[in-house]
Design a protein around this motif. Structure first.
Motif, PDB file in Angstrom:
ATOM      1  N   SER A  97      40.860  45.178  34.763  1.00  0.00           N
ATOM      2  CA  SER A  97      40.248  45.347  36.272  1.00  0.00           C
ATOM      3  C   SER A  97      41.366  45.442  37.180  1.00  0.00           C
ATOM      4  CB  SER A  97      39.189  44.298  36.618  1.00  0.00           C
ATOM      5  OG  SER A  97      38.221  44.051  35.720  1.00  0.00           O
ATOM      6  N   LYS A  98      41.230  46.647  37.816  1.00  0.00           N
ATOM      7  CA  LYS A  98      42.399  46.955  38.597  1.00  0.00           C
ATOM      8  C   LYS A  98      41.802  48.138  39.537  1.00  0.00           C
ATOM      9  CE  LYS A  98      44.752  49.764  35.090  1.00  0.00           C
ATOM     10  NZ  LYS A  98      45.815  49.914  34.410  1.00  0.00           N
ATOM     11  N   ILE A  99      42.741  48.044  40.840  1.00  0.00           N
ATOM     12  CA  ILE A  99      42.540  49.215  41.976  1.00  0.00           C
ATOM     13  C   ILE A  99      43.825  50.036  41.819  1.00  0.00           C
ATOM     14  CG2 ILE A  99      42.292  49.407  44.342  1.00  0.00           C
ATOM     15  CD1 ILE A  99      41.405  46.549  44.459  1.00  0.00           C
ATOM     16  N   TYR A 129      29.269  39.065  42.408  1.00  0.00           N
ATOM     17  CA  TYR A 129      28.184  39.153  41.968  1.00  0.00           C
ATOM     18  C   TYR A 129      27.859  39.262  40.310  1.00  0.00           C
ATOM     19  CZ  TYR A 129      23.919  42.110  40.732  1.00  0.00           C
ATOM     20  OH  TYR A 129      22.439  42.368  40.298  1.00  0.00           O
ATOM     21  N   ILE A 130      29.157  39.818  39.742  1.00  0.00           N
ATOM     22  CA  ILE A 130      28.879  39.512  38.093  1.00  0.00           C
ATOM     23  C   ILE A 130      29.136  38.249  37.727  1.00  0.00           C
ATOM     24  CG2 ILE A 130      30.197  40.210  36.171  1.00  0.00           C
ATOM     25  CD1 ILE A 130      30.998  42.991  37.508  1.00  0.00           C
ATOM     26  N   GLU A 131      29.866  37.419  38.375  1.00  0.00           N
ATOM     27  CA  GLU A 131      30.079  36.112  37.846  1.00  0.00           C
ATOM     28  C   GLU A 131      29.057  35.169  38.297  1.00  0.00           C
ATOM     29  OE1 GLU A 131      35.241  36.190  37.508  1.00  0.00           O
ATOM     30  OE2 GLU A 131      34.183  35.329  39.379  1.00  0.00           O
ATOM     31  N   THR A 132      28.360  35.299  39.369  1.00  0.00           N
ATOM     32  CA  THR A 132      27.336  34.106  39.871  1.00  0.00           C
ATOM     33  C   THR A 132      26.013  34.724  39.553  1.00  0.00           C
ATOM     34  OG1 THR A 132      27.404  35.371  42.224  1.00  0.00           O
ATOM     35  CG2 THR A 132      28.865  33.663  42.035  1.00  0.00           C
ATOM     36  N   LYS A 133      25.664  36.109  39.843  1.00  0.00           N
ATOM     37  CA  LYS A 133      24.249  36.473  39.380  1.00  0.00           C
ATOM     38  C   LYS A 133      24.110  36.755  37.937  1.00  0.00           C
ATOM     39  CE  LYS A 133      22.667  36.796  43.804  1.00  0.00           C
ATOM     40  NZ  LYS A 133      21.475  36.077  44.214  1.00  0.00           N
ATOM     41  N   LEU A 134      24.901  37.383  37.352  1.00  0.00           N
ATOM     42  CA  LEU A 134      24.926  37.834  35.944  1.00  0.00           C
ATOM     43  C   LEU A 134      25.570  36.887  35.147  1.00  0.00           C
ATOM     44  CD1 LEU A 134      25.729  41.707  36.152  1.00  0.00           C
ATOM     45  CD2 LEU A 134      23.526  40.570  36.380  1.00  0.00           C
ATOM     46  N   LYS A 135      26.275  35.886  35.458  1.00  0.00           N
ATOM     47  CA  LYS A 135      26.985  34.922  34.825  1.00  0.00           C
ATOM     48  C   LYS A 135      27.811  35.414  33.625  1.00  0.00           C
ATOM     49  CE  LYS A 135      24.367  31.937  37.009  1.00  0.00           C
ATOM     50  NZ  LYS A 135      24.981  31.020  38.047  1.00  0.00           N
ATOM     51  N   LEU A 136      28.500  36.320  33.879  1.00  0.00           N
ATOM     52  CA  LEU A 136      29.486  36.948  32.903  1.00  0.00           C
ATOM     53  C   LEU A 136      30.967  36.984  33.463  1.00  0.00           C
ATOM     54  CD1 LEU A 136      27.308  40.465  32.320  1.00  0.00           C
ATOM     55  CD2 LEU A 136      27.547  38.620  30.850  1.00  0.00           C
ATOM     56  N   ASN A 137      31.861  37.205  32.609  1.00  0.00           N
ATOM     57  CA  ASN A 137      33.133  37.275  32.920  1.00  0.00           C
ATOM     58  C   ASN A 137      33.742  38.612  33.291  1.00  0.00           C
ATOM     59  OD1 ASN A 137      33.261  34.217  32.892  1.00  0.00           O
ATOM     60  ND2 ASN A 137      33.438  34.323  30.647  1.00  0.00           N
ATOM     61  N   ILE A 138      34.648  38.707  34.215  1.00  0.00           N
ATOM     62  CA  ILE A 138      35.507  39.836  34.367  1.00  0.00           C
ATOM     63  C   ILE A 138      36.967  39.823  33.432  1.00  0.00           C
ATOM     64  CG2 ILE A 138      36.841  41.155  35.983  1.00  0.00           C
ATOM     65  CD1 ILE A 138      33.950  41.482  36.561  1.00  0.00           C
ATOM     66  N   ASN A 139      37.013  40.850  32.712  1.00  0.00           N
ATOM     67  CA  ASN A 139      38.373  41.262  32.210  1.00  0.00           C
ATOM     68  C   ASN A 139      39.312  41.323  33.195  1.00  0.00           C
ATOM     69  OD1 ASN A 139      40.653  42.143  30.925  1.00  0.00           O
ATOM     70  ND2 ASN A 139      39.419  42.584  28.954  1.00  0.00           N
ATOM     71  N   GLU A 140      40.212  40.380  33.674  1.00  0.00           N
ATOM     72  CA  GLU A 140      41.294  40.580  34.776  1.00  0.00           C
ATOM     73  C   GLU A 140      42.323  41.597  34.461  1.00  0.00           C
ATOM     74  OE1 GLU A 140      40.755  39.313  37.521  1.00  0.00           O
ATOM     75  OE2 GLU A 140      39.303  37.682  37.347  1.00  0.00           O
ATOM     76  N   GLN A 141      42.668  41.818  33.333  1.00  0.00           N
ATOM     77  CA  GLN A 141      43.779  42.677  32.625  1.00  0.00           C
ATOM     78  C   GLN A 141      43.216  44.069  32.828  1.00  0.00           C
ATOM     79  OE1 GLN A 141      44.662  41.254  28.737  1.00  0.00           O
ATOM     80  NE2 GLN A 141      46.356  39.869  29.729  1.00  0.00           N
ATOM     81  N   ASN A 173      36.173  42.519  45.111  1.00  0.00           N
ATOM     82  CA  ASN A 173      35.689  41.170  45.565  1.00  0.00           C
ATOM     83  C   ASN A 173      34.318  40.911  45.349  1.00  0.00           C
ATOM     84  OD1 ASN A 173      38.438  40.691  45.706  1.00  0.00           O
ATOM     85  ND2 ASN A 173      38.572  40.693  47.720  1.00  0.00           N
ATOM     86  N   ASN A 174      33.651  41.912  45.930  1.00  0.00           N
ATOM     87  CA  ASN A 174      31.840  41.844  46.157  1.00  0.00           C
ATOM     88  C   ASN A 174      31.296  41.722  44.683  1.00  0.00           C
ATOM     89  OD1 ASN A 174      32.192  41.362  48.772  1.00  0.00           O
ATOM     90  ND2 ASN A 174      31.844  43.473  49.110  1.00  0.00           N
ATOM     91  N   LEU A 175      31.854  42.965  43.930  1.00  0.00           N
ATOM     92  CA  LEU A 175      31.189  42.925  42.588  1.00  0.00           C
ATOM     93  C   LEU A 175      31.616  41.711  41.636  1.00  0.00           C
ATOM     94  CD1 LEU A 175      31.306  46.821  42.012  1.00  0.00           C
ATOM     95  CD2 LEU A 175      29.185  45.271  42.612  1.00  0.00           C
ATOM     96  N   LYS A 176      32.774  41.319  41.635  1.00  0.00           N
ATOM     97  CA  LYS A 176      33.292  40.365  41.048  1.00  0.00           C
ATOM     98  C   LYS A 176      32.462  39.012  41.212  1.00  0.00           C
ATOM     99  CE  LYS A 176      37.227  37.475  39.696  1.00  0.00           C
ATOM    100  NZ  LYS A 176      38.685  37.122  40.002  1.00  0.00           N
ATOM    101  N   LEU A 236      34.413  54.822  42.575  1.00  0.00           N
ATOM    102  CA  LEU A 236      35.328  55.815  43.360  1.00  0.00           C
ATOM    103  C   LEU A 236      35.001  55.406  44.680  1.00  0.00           C
ATOM    104  CD1 LEU A 236      34.807  59.032  41.365  1.00  0.00           C
ATOM    105  CD2 LEU A 236      36.762  57.358  41.006  1.00  0.00           C
ATOM    106  N   VAL A 237      36.141  54.946  45.346  1.00  0.00           N
ATOM    107  CA  VAL A 237      35.910  54.607  46.893  1.00  0.00           C
ATOM    108  C   VAL A 237      37.099  55.705  47.653  1.00  0.00           C
ATOM    109  CG1 VAL A 237      34.932  52.455  46.499  1.00  0.00           C
ATOM    110  CG2 VAL A 237      37.458  52.746  46.698  1.00  0.00           C
ATOM    111  N   GLY A 238      37.209  55.451  49.002  1.00  0.00           N
ATOM    112  CA  GLY A 238      37.906  56.387  49.778  1.00  0.00           C
ATOM    113  C   GLY A 238      39.276  55.730  50.081  1.00  0.00           C
ATOM    114  N   SER A 239      39.484  54.378  49.849  1.00  0.00           N
ATOM    115  CA  SER A 239      40.810  53.727  50.173  1.00  0.00           C
ATOM    116  C   SER A 239      41.192  52.530  49.421  1.00  0.00           C
ATOM    117  CB  SER A 239      40.786  53.444  51.795  1.00  0.00           C
ATOM    118  OG  SER A 239      40.167  52.343  51.984  1.00  0.00           O
ATOM    119  N   ARG A 240      42.337  52.062  49.411  1.00  0.00           N
ATOM    120  CA  ARG A 240      42.726  50.782  48.534  1.00  0.00           C
ATOM    121  C   ARG A 240      41.773  49.617  49.248  1.00  0.00           C
ATOM    122  NH1 ARG A 240      46.143  49.515  44.910  1.00  0.00           N
ATOM    123  NH2 ARG A 240      46.626  47.475  44.282  1.00  0.00           N
ATOM    124  N   GLU A 241      41.893  49.539  50.633  1.00  0.00           N
ATOM    125  CA  GLU A 241      41.189  48.474  51.328  1.00  0.00           C
ATOM    126  C   GLU A 241      39.732  48.427  50.862  1.00  0.00           C
ATOM    127  OE1 GLU A 241      43.305  50.759  52.916  1.00  0.00           O
ATOM    128  OE2 GLU A 241      44.879  49.525  53.116  1.00  0.00           O
TER     129      GLU A 241
END
Length: 217
Positions: free
Chosen positions: A57-59, A43-55, A38-41, A26-31
């Protein structure tokens, strides 16, 4: 595996909840949401070597966010519309006239489901549909019993046994109207009313909700 992700989100002071690989932030704005995603994606893909479910995942605004069957209406939490649709679908299965089981067995199975469902969704602040759901469930059970009794003689006898006045018992018991319509007649309501179902042990979703939200009431 995602413990590192929890620690990362905590270090960034995000407000979040996670269950297995499903989480919401939960954050304060869409921005802010776009920046965090973007930052967590990354982190997850580079540090944890896991894939994000693009469908998945949304804002979205909090009122359109869905997490584990819950959503938010203004400042309150409630179950999603889909959760309620699924609930009604399961109730229809448990109260289907085609399910050839005894009333006692049907009631036990139904009670197990009602306790489980409300045990999970009792956090919801959405009260208004609950009395109607209880009423609808009782009507479906009346419909099942009406079919189970089958013969006119049996229907009249059972209604008389339930204390229904003789004229109403005969008129309703000999009617050739559909089961669903007859489940809402004066005779069936009189004989199988709220107290009758309570004595039989039928679980009430409304009563469970009230007991949780107003334990001292």
């Amino acid at each position: 595996m995602l413990n590192d992700l929890d620690q990362e989100m905590e270090s960034r002071r995000h407000y979040f909840a996670r269950y297995a690989d499903d989480f919401v932030i939960l954050v304060g704005s869409r921005e802010s949401g776009q920046r965090v995603m973007n930052n967590l994606k990354r982190y997850i893909e580079t540090k944890l070597k896991l894939n994000i479910n693009e469908q998945k995942s949304k804002i979205v605004p909090s009122t359109k966010a869905v997490f584990l069957g819950f959503t938010f209406a203004r400042k309150t939490i409630r179950w999603t519309d889909k959760s309620l649709v699924d609930f009604k679908h399961r109730i229809r299965e448990l109260t289907s006239r085609k399910w050839g089981v005894s009333f006692e067995h049907r009631l036990q199975a139904l009670n197990r489901y009602l306790r489980g469902w409300m045990g999970y969704y009792r956090l919801s602040k959405y009260y208004s549909p609950l009395p109607g759901l209880d009423s609808w469930i009782r009507r479906r059970l009346r419909m099942c019993l009406w079919k189970q009794w089958r013969k006119v003689r049996t229907k009249v006898r059972m209604l008389l046994k339930l204390g229904v006045p003789r004229a109403h018992a005969i008129r309703t018991g000999s009617s050739n109207k559909q089961y669903w319509r007859l489940s809402k007649t004066l005779a069936t309501h009189y004989g199988m009313g709220l107290k009758w179902f309570k004595d039989k042990g039928l679980v009430s979703v409304e009563a469970q909700w009230i007991a949780f939200h107003y334990p001292d009431g």
